[in-house]
Design a protein around this motif. Sequence first.
Motif: not given
Length: 119
Positions: A1-6
């Motif tokens: 899963x991609x890491x959230x931009x924040x």
Amino acid sequence: PAVRPSRLLTWCQNQTRGYRGVDVANLTSSWRDGLALCALIHRQRPELIDFDSLNEEDAARNNQLAFDVAEREFGIQPVTTGKEMAARAEPDKLLMVLYLSKFFEAFRKSSLNNNGLSL
């Protein structure tokens, strides 16, 4: 899963804190001069980049250095060229999120990440 931009931004800020000329306020213009990318690499592997010798005016060279080192040492494919980064007012956010996520993944797995900064 991609890491959230924040979360990615917070991680990048932690990794690059204290470096001369580096102030990561966002995932776009803060990366333009290449110093933040070089700092990110230097934090993990100081022997790969002579940070003190970098010239913040030379954005194309700084970015190209970071791209080359990241590709050679960590297998992270560059998303653009140093010249293109320098030519733009600010890098494309989507590209930068994609690119910086690869550092996050690579360094999270590295044993060097136990410098007191939780991910």
